[in-house]
Every structure is written in structure tokens, then in C-alpha cells.
Design an enzyme around this catalytic site. Structure first.
Site, PDB file in Angstrom:
ATOM      1  N   TYR A  37       0.950  -1.227   0.018  1.00 56.35           N
ATOM      2  CA  TYR A  37       0.047   0.204  -0.104  1.00 56.35           C
ATOM      3  C   TYR A  37       0.922   1.021  -0.185  1.00 56.35           C
ATOM      4  O   TYR A  37       0.681   2.187  -0.589  1.00 56.35           O
ATOM      5  CB  TYR A  37      -0.771  -0.245   1.651  1.00 56.35           C
ATOM      6  CG  TYR A  37      -2.238   1.114   1.011  1.00 56.35           C
ATOM      7  CD1 TYR A  37      -1.286   2.249   2.014  1.00 56.35           C
ATOM      8  CD2 TYR A  37      -3.450   1.016   1.079  1.00 56.35           C
ATOM      9  CE1 TYR A  37      -1.781   3.685   1.888  1.00 56.35           C
ATOM     10  CE2 TYR A  37      -4.407   1.980   0.511  1.00 56.35           C
ATOM     11  CZ  TYR A  37      -3.825   3.394   1.521  1.00 56.35           C
ATOM     12  OH  TYR A  37      -4.699   5.010   1.613  1.00 56.35           O
ATOM     13  N   SER A  83     -31.128  14.041  18.848  1.00 58.11           N
ATOM     14  CA  SER A  83     -30.502  13.469  19.972  1.00 58.11           C
ATOM     15  C   SER A  83     -31.350  12.399  20.565  1.00 58.11           C
ATOM     16  O   SER A  83     -32.886  11.963  19.205  1.00 58.11           O
ATOM     17  CB  SER A  83     -30.483  14.213  21.622  1.00 58.11           C
ATOM     18  OG  SER A  83     -31.491  14.792  21.471  1.00 58.11           O
ATOM     19  N   LYS A 115     -25.070   1.370  20.462  1.00 57.56           N
ATOM     20  CA  LYS A 115     -25.065   2.685  20.958  1.00 57.56           C
ATOM     21  C   LYS A 115     -23.612   3.546  20.617  1.00 57.56           C
ATOM     22  O   LYS A 115     -23.001   3.208  22.178  1.00 57.56           O
ATOM     23  CB  LYS A 115     -25.660   2.938  22.023  1.00 57.56           C
ATOM     24  CG  LYS A 115     -25.503   5.143  21.655  1.00 57.56           C
ATOM     25  CD  LYS A 115     -26.707   5.420  22.547  1.00 57.56           C
ATOM     26  CE  LYS A 115     -26.682   6.865  22.736  1.00 57.56           C
ATOM     27  NZ  LYS A 115     -25.855   7.583  23.407  1.00 57.56           N
TER      28      LYS A 115
HETATM   29  N1  LIG Z   1     -24.293   6.991  19.451  1.00 57.70           N
HETATM   30  C1  LIG Z   1     -25.007   5.941  17.856  1.00 57.70           C
HETATM   31  O1  LIG Z   1     -24.781   4.905  17.845  1.00 57.70           O
HETATM   32  C2  LIG Z   1     -26.205   5.688  17.080  1.00 57.70           C
HETATM   33  C3  LIG Z   1     -27.108   5.426  16.667  1.00 57.70           C
HETATM   34  N2  LIG Z   1     -26.793   3.778  16.020  1.00 57.70           N
HETATM   35  N3  LIG Z   1     -28.392   5.784  15.918  1.00 57.70           N
HETATM   36  C4  LIG Z   1     -28.244   7.572  15.588  1.00 57.70           C
HETATM   37  O2  LIG Z   1     -29.634   7.933  15.449  1.00 57.70           O
HETATM   38  C5  LIG Z   1     -30.094   8.712  15.287  1.00 57.70           C
HETATM   39  C6  LIG Z   1     -31.090   8.808  14.484  1.00 57.70           C
HETATM   40  C7  LIG Z   1     -32.112  10.137  15.067  1.00 57.70           C
HETATM   41  C8  LIG Z   1     -31.948  10.485  16.140  1.00 57.70           C
HETATM   42  C9  LIG Z   1     -30.399   9.381  16.968  1.00 57.70           C
HETATM   43  N4  LIG Z   1     -27.499   7.933  17.435  1.00 57.70           N
HETATM   44  C10 LIG Z   1     -26.626   7.590  18.075  1.00 57.70           C
HETATM   45  O3  LIG Z   1     -26.282   8.546  18.288  1.00 57.70           O
HETATM   46  C11 LIG Z   1     -27.440  10.093  18.807  1.00 57.70           C
HETATM   47  C12 LIG Z   1     -26.348  10.956  17.832  1.00 57.70           C
HETATM   48  C13 LIG Z   1     -26.753  11.888  18.814  1.00 57.70           C
HETATM   49  C14 LIG Z   1     -26.629  12.010  20.113  1.00 57.70           C
HETATM   50  C15 LIG Z   1     -25.823  10.136  19.061  1.00 57.70           C
HETATM   51  O4  LIG Z   1     -24.765  10.094  19.669  1.00 57.70           O
END
Ligand SMILES: NC(=O)c1c(N)nc(OC2CCCC2)nc1O[C@@H]1CCC[C@@H]1O
Length: 326
Positions: A37, A83, A115
Site C-alpha cells: 500500500y 438526539s 450505541k
Molecule cells: N451513537 C449511536 O450509535 C447512534 C445510533 N446508532 N443511531 C442514532 O440514530 C439517530 C437518528 C435520529 C436520532 C438518533 N444515533 C446515535 O447516536 C446519537 C446521535 C446524537 C446523539 C447520539 O450520539
């Protein structure tokens, strides 16, 4: 090398380097050694120096930008970055499920995702090219961190299709990168980062992209801001589409037909969490159908079609700074 041959060779090198980069950083399955690479990258850089006008913004050689910025520009999100409301026990999840079924009826399926404990970011593409990346900020206005996000190797600079879209994801620092970074700081007598989330936040807020590049951040993409425009009907279909385009999506997701299956997923990952190479602080549960998400809508802060089940915080006792999160 004369110009015509250089044009052809540069195109070949880009294809090869983008493919090898994808195998290494997205599939975690490299097909060539790093030395190969690096050799090809050096050849590309040499040819682009010989013919600077042949350098393009999506060239693999352009991941680590030039000079440091003196400030971040503001970016208005076209659709707000919401959120998540929190659930702390099974009862909270059952209440969520009941509210959902009251609104959309009993024919509802959920998608469960890990998450990721990082920083929410938005990445925009035009005709398949990465054009801008931003932090979530207050959900409406974020900071332009395009140059720093380009240093994340799993972020494609060009998609497999010439589409215009905005994807949302979580930028994070893998546990191994976090340990290595704090070890370096310990040896230099510098203050340590409290946790990978703060280290990722501090790294993405570096004005110098070379520093951001040195922090080895990564990114899981978890949604589209304009999925309906693209004619996609469900969240699981959106995730499959993002994967086809070349994004890194988290493989540990499961479509669940009811809350019992959701609880199984939650309990399984509460146990397996320490084995992951990155930190998670819970499970995100989303109604799969976009039509049902539309029906449920959102409050000013968070959607009514999703909830975060939070794991109890792991006890970590160490003397560390805590980067003030924006
Ligand atoms: N941190 C995560 O893995 C995660 C996820 N897998 N999916 C979402 O979907 C959003 C879509 C609309 C509201 C939340 N949000 C995540 O993290 C939230 C985003 C903003 C605050 C958290 O970090």
C-alpha cells in the site's frame, strides 16, 4: 513518465489504493501488506507532484490535508440532527413500545443497534464525492470539520455510485487507539483523556488535520438524512444501501419483531460489551418502517420512533482531565 502514461497510471493507482483502503479499514480484511500500500501511495504522490494539475479532491493522497485552519466555519444542518430519549430499564422500553403501538398499531418491527460512544457527525456527498462534514453541534448548527473527517480511513472520499446524499454517523476512537494515545501523553507528562469519547471530541476539534490524522479515529454510519428522497422505505434498507455505497456500518444490528427480542439483544450486548474494540454506552432501538417513523414524528429534541437503552456506567476510577464537550 510522459503525460498520457501518467494519466493512465494515476487512475490505476487510485482504483487500487481506494480498494485496498476499503478492504483494510471497512472490511478489516486487507488483501495486500502495508508495504505494498505504501509503495503504491508513494508512486501516486510522485506522479501528482510531477503533474500537479492531475491531482483531484478524491485522490487517496489528499486524505491528510494541508495547513491548519485558524477556525472552524459554521454549518447549518439541512435537517436537524436529533438526539435520543433514554430508557434505563425494561419498564421504560415497554412504555416506549406501548406508545409506539398506540400510534401505529401492532404491526411494528424495530432495528436494534449498538450505541457507539463517540461524536455524532454528518457527511454530505455530491455526485458520489465527499464534499462536507460537520459536527452535530446543537442539532441545528454544527462546525465544518471536513478536513478532519477526511483523515478517517473508513470514510469513502468517493461512493460506489454517483449519488447526492447526506449520511449521519458516529465518529469514535477505538479502545486500542485510546490506550496508545494516553500512553504517549503519560510519557510526555501531558494530561490524559478521560475516555475515548472525549479523546475523539478533542481530536475532531483539532484545527490541524495532521493531528486529527494521528489520532486514528473511525466512523460508523447509521442513517441517511434524506432517505425518503432516495425512495428507501425502511431503516434496515437504508443501512444496507449505505453499506453497498462503501460506508462502514456497524455489523451488530438486529431487526426485532417485538420487545422480547429487543430485550434479548440488550441483555446479550450488556454481557459482550467488554469484548468490543470500541466503547458503547447502550443500545439504540428504532422503528424500522419510515412510514411509521413519519406517523410518530419527533419532539424538538428527539424522535418518538427511537429510544436509547443506556447501560449502567462502568466504574472507571482514574485521575484524568475531561475535555469540555460542545
Ligand atoms: N451513537 C449511536 O450509535 C447512534 C445510533 N446508532 N443511531 C442514532 O440514530 C439517530 C437518528 C435520529 C436520532 C438518533 N444515533 C446515535 O447516536 C446519537 C446521535 C446524537 C446523539 C447520539 O450520539
Amino acid at each position: 513518465m510522459e503525460r498520457q502514461a501518467a494519466i493512465k497510471r494515476i487512475e490505476e493507482l487510485r482504483e487500487l489504493l481506494n480498494q485496498y483502503n476499503y478492504e483494510y479499514y471497512v472490511l478489516d480484511r486487507p488483501s495486500v501488506p502495508d508495504s505494498e500500500y505504501d509503495r503504491l501511495m508513494q508512486e501516486l504522490i510522485a506522479l501528482e507532484e510531477q503533474y500537479p494539475d492531475l491531482k483531484t479532491k478524491d485522490s487517496p493522497s489528499q486524505r491528510v490535508g494541508g495547513q491548519a485552519l485558524d477556525a472552524f466555519q459554521k454549518v447549518e444542518h439541512r435537517t436537524p440532527m436529533l438526539s435520543l430519549a433514554n430508557a434505563f430499564n425494561e419498564g421504560d422500553l415497554r412504555d416506549f413500545d406501548r406508545r409506539v403501538r398506540q400510534e401505529v398499531g401492532d404491526d411494528v418491527a424495530y432495528v436494534c443497534e449498538l450505541k457507539i460512544d463517540g461524536l455524532a457527525v454528518s457527511v454530505r456527498y455530491e455526485d458520489g464525492y465527499f464534499v462536507q462534514g460537520a459536527t452535530r453541534g446543537d442539532g441545528v448548527t454544527g462546525e465544518d470539520i471536513t478536513e478532519n473527517l477526511k483523515t478517517i480511513r473508513s470514510l469513502p472520499l468517493r461512493l460506489n455510485e454517483p449519488v447526492t446524499l447526506e449520511a449521519r454517523g458516529e465518529a469514535y476512537m477505538p479502545k486500542a487507539s485510546f490506550e496508545r494515545l494516553n500512553e504517549q501523553r503519560r510519557q510526555r507528562g501531558e494530561e490524559l483523556f478521560a475516555n475515548p469519547r472525549n479523546a475523539a471530541a478533542g481530536s475532531l476539534r483539532q484545527l490541524d488535520p495532521k493531528i486529527a490524522a494521528s489520532r486514528h479515529l473511525d466512523l460508523f454510519v447509521y442513517g441517511l438524512a434524506n432517505a425518503e428522497e432516495l425512495g428507501i422505505a425502511s431503516h434496515s434498507a437504508a443501512l444496507d444501501y449505505l453499506q453497498q455505497l462503501g460506508f462502514k456500518t456497524n455489523p451488530e444490528r438486529r431487526r426485532c419483531a417485538n420487545m422480547d427480542e429487543v430485550m434479548q439483544f440488550v441483555n446479550e450486548w450488556q454481557e459482550k460489551r467488554p469484548q468490543l474494540p470500541y466503547e458503547i454506552d447502550g443500545i439504540v432501538i428504532k422503528v424500522d418502517s419510515f412510514a411509521q417513523q413519519e406517523q410518530l414524528g419527533a419532539t424538538a429534541k428527539s424522535p418518538r420512533w427511537a429510544i436509547a437503552y443506556k447501560f449502567p456506567a462502568e466504574e472507571v476510577v482514574t485521575k484524568l482531565i475531561d475535555i469540555e464537550l460542545n
